[in-house]
Design a protein around this motif. Structure first.
Motif, PDB file in Angstrom:
ATOM      1  N   GLY A   1      -4.792  12.054   7.169  1.00 19.51           N
ATOM      2  CA  GLY A   1      -4.703  12.071   8.622  1.00 19.51           C
ATOM      3  C   GLY A   1      -3.551  11.300   9.222  1.00 19.51           C
ATOM      4  O   GLY A   1      -3.462  11.186  10.453  1.00 19.51           O
ATOM      5  N   PHE A   2      -2.646  10.758   8.417  1.00 19.46           N
ATOM      6  CA  PHE A   2      -1.483  10.058   8.953  1.00 19.46           C
ATOM      7  C   PHE A   2      -0.443  11.070   9.434  1.00 19.46           C
ATOM      8  O   PHE A   2      -0.264  12.132   8.834  1.00 19.46           O
ATOM      9  CB  PHE A   2      -0.858   9.152   7.894  1.00 19.46           C
ATOM     10  N   VAL A   3       0.257  10.723  10.505  1.00 27.53           N
ATOM     11  CA  VAL A   3       1.302  11.561  11.073  1.00 27.53           C
ATOM     12  C   VAL A   3       2.659  10.917  10.802  1.00 27.53           C
ATOM     13  O   VAL A   3       2.838   9.711  10.989  1.00 27.53           O
ATOM     14  CB  VAL A   3       1.102  11.743  12.593  1.00 27.53           C
ATOM     15  N   ARG A   4       3.582  11.708  10.361  1.00 30.80           N
ATOM     16  CA  ARG A   4       4.944  11.238  10.115  1.00 30.80           C
ATOM     17  C   ARG A   4       5.627  11.000  11.457  1.00 30.80           C
ATOM     18  O   ARG A   4       5.759  11.920  12.266  1.00 30.80           O
ATOM     19  CB  ARG A   4       5.687  12.296   9.302  1.00 30.80           C
ATOM     20  N   CYS A   5       6.088   9.768  11.700  1.00 28.67           N
ATOM     21  CA  CYS A   5       6.551   9.385  13.035  1.00 28.67           C
ATOM     22  C   CYS A   5       8.054   9.193  13.147  1.00 28.67           C
ATOM     23  O   CYS A   5       8.602   9.306  14.244  1.00 28.67           O
ATOM     24  CB  CYS A   5       5.858   8.090  13.475  1.00 28.67           C
ATOM     25  N   GLY A   6       8.757   8.843  12.084  1.00 29.74           N
ATOM     26  CA  GLY A   6      10.183   8.588  12.172  1.00 29.74           C
ATOM     27  C   GLY A   6      10.654   7.760  10.995  1.00 29.74           C
ATOM     28  O   GLY A   6      10.034   7.754   9.930  1.00 29.74           O
ATOM     29  N   ILE A   7      11.749   7.034  11.208  1.00 29.56           N
ATOM     30  CA  ILE A   7      12.347   6.205  10.167  1.00 29.56           C
ATOM     31  C   ILE A   7      12.389   4.755  10.641  1.00 29.56           C
ATOM     32  O   ILE A   7      12.863   4.465  11.747  1.00 29.56           O
ATOM     33  CB  ILE A   7      13.772   6.667   9.821  1.00 29.56           C
ATOM     34  N   ILE A   8      11.905   3.853   9.787  1.00 31.67           N
ATOM     35  CA  ILE A   8      12.040   2.421  10.057  1.00 31.67           C
ATOM     36  C   ILE A   8      12.940   1.834   8.968  1.00 31.67           C
ATOM     37  O   ILE A   8      13.253   2.492   7.980  1.00 31.67           O
ATOM     38  CB  ILE A   8      10.667   1.700  10.097  1.00 31.67           C
ATOM     39  N   HIS A   9      13.358   0.598   9.173  1.00 33.47           N
ATOM     40  CA  HIS A   9      14.214  -0.062   8.198  1.00 33.47           C
ATOM     41  C   HIS A   9      13.593  -1.391   7.782  1.00 33.47           C
ATOM     42  O   HIS A   9      13.121  -2.162   8.627  1.00 33.47           O
ATOM     43  CB  HIS A   9      15.608  -0.295   8.780  1.00 33.47           C
ATOM     44  N   LEU A  10      13.579  -1.640   6.488  1.00 36.99           N
ATOM     45  CA  LEU A  10      13.072  -2.898   5.961  1.00 36.99           C
ATOM     46  C   LEU A  10      14.026  -4.030   6.326  1.00 36.99           C
ATOM     47  O   LEU A  10      15.106  -3.807   6.869  1.00 36.99           O
ATOM     48  CB  LEU A  10      12.910  -2.805   4.445  1.00 36.99           C
ATOM     49  N   ALA A  11      13.623  -5.252   6.004  1.00 39.12           N
ATOM     50  CA  ALA A  11      14.448  -6.415   6.329  1.00 39.12           C
ATOM     51  C   ALA A  11      15.824  -6.326   5.676  1.00 39.12           C
ATOM     52  O   ALA A  11      16.811  -6.822   6.219  1.00 39.12           O
ATOM     53  CB  ALA A  11      13.732  -7.697   5.900  1.00 39.12           C
ATOM     54  N   ASN A  12      15.908  -5.668   4.503  1.00 37.20           N
ATOM     55  CA  ASN A  12      17.193  -5.539   3.821  1.00 37.20           C
ATOM     56  C   ASN A  12      17.979  -4.308   4.268  1.00 37.20           C
ATOM     57  O   ASN A  12      19.036  -3.998   3.709  1.00 37.20           O
ATOM     58  CB  ASN A  12      16.990  -5.496   2.302  1.00 37.20           C
TER      59      ASN A  12
END
Length: 254
Positions: A140-151
């Motif tokens: 049931g999760f929806v793909r929302c976009g792109i995030i970036h990790l601390a690195n």
């Protein structure tokens, strides 16, 4: 199956399971998500110290899965590209999920447990981790976009917000970018096992209650015995409360 908070004694078995997970990733085309030092022992110790680390055991106390579950803001989720979060309500985040593949449906069971803690969840995964992407979407999760990790490394961001159809309008851009169908109403795969949360075994309040009770008896004729006796009773009640398990049953078959 039983889920509980991890403790320091669990770390060797957890690291073994993560090592198996890295091999499984490589065998299934995910070559770059976790290097040989991730997750590190120091990171697991930090998760445990903050009460964010969990393990799942079978009836014989064999380790079936481990994951980090964190309630509150995740700094890496402050910015999101090529889409938008479904909402900005309080949420929990699932990280570092690794399951023993010999237990059918174990990863979905872990996700269901997280849903039972808070109905608004976020997660992220590597673009090469097709198995995790499928697992999240199936649950049931929806793909929302792109995030970036601390690195700076990019990750695909997902969110579960109960019935995601309520958010299709606010997340229209994200839906168009990825052309993902709404799967929140699809029932989970049949899980022929249940999960029950149990105490991690801490007995601090019980021990404190016993010690204070003994001191109160020794100092029976002293003016301090009354407050000590009261504290002993309070700690005993807290310990009994902490030991009470909280159960739940995983979703049924489709």
């Amino acid at each position: 199956m039983y889920v509980r908070r991890s403790n320091m004694e669990d770390i060797p078995a957890m690291m073994d399971l993560y090592a198996q997970a890295r091999v499984f990733m490589r065998e299934n085309g995910n070559l770059n998500q976790w290097d040989e030092n991730y997750p590190s022992r120091e990171l697991l110790e930090k998760d445990i110290a903050f009460g964010n680390s969990y393990i799942v055991e079978d009836d014989e106390k064999n380790l079936a899965a481990t994951f980090a579950f964190i309630k509150g803001e995740d700094p890496t989720y402050y910015g999101i590209e090529n889409g938008a979060w479904l909402n900005h309500e309080p949420y929990g985040t699932i990280h570092r999920l690794a399951g023993n593949t010999s237990y059918h449906g174990i990863a979905s069971g872990c996700i269901s447990w997280c849903k039972s803690q808070i109905g608004n969840l976020r997660a992220d995964t590597h673009e090469d981790n097709k198995i995790m992407q499928h697992l999240l979407e199936k649950n049931g999760f929806v793909r929302c976009g792109i995030i970036h990790l601390a690195n700076g490394a990019p990750r695909i961001a997902y969110q579960f917000a109960g019935d995601s159809t309520n958010y299709q309008g606010s997340n229209e851009q994200s839906q168009q970018n990825y052309n993902q169908p709404n799967r929140s109403n699809q029932p989970m795969q049949n899980q022929n096992w249940s999960v029950r949360e149990v105490s991690s075994g801490g007995r601090g309040f019980g021990i404190a209650s016993m010690v204070l009770g003994i001191i109160a008896l020794v100092l029976f004729f002293s003016f301090v015995n009354i407050p000590l006796a009261i504290l002993s009773i309070i700690f005993g009640i807290i310990q009994l409360t902490r030991k009470a398990p909280k159960g739940w049953q995983s979703p049924g078959s489709s």
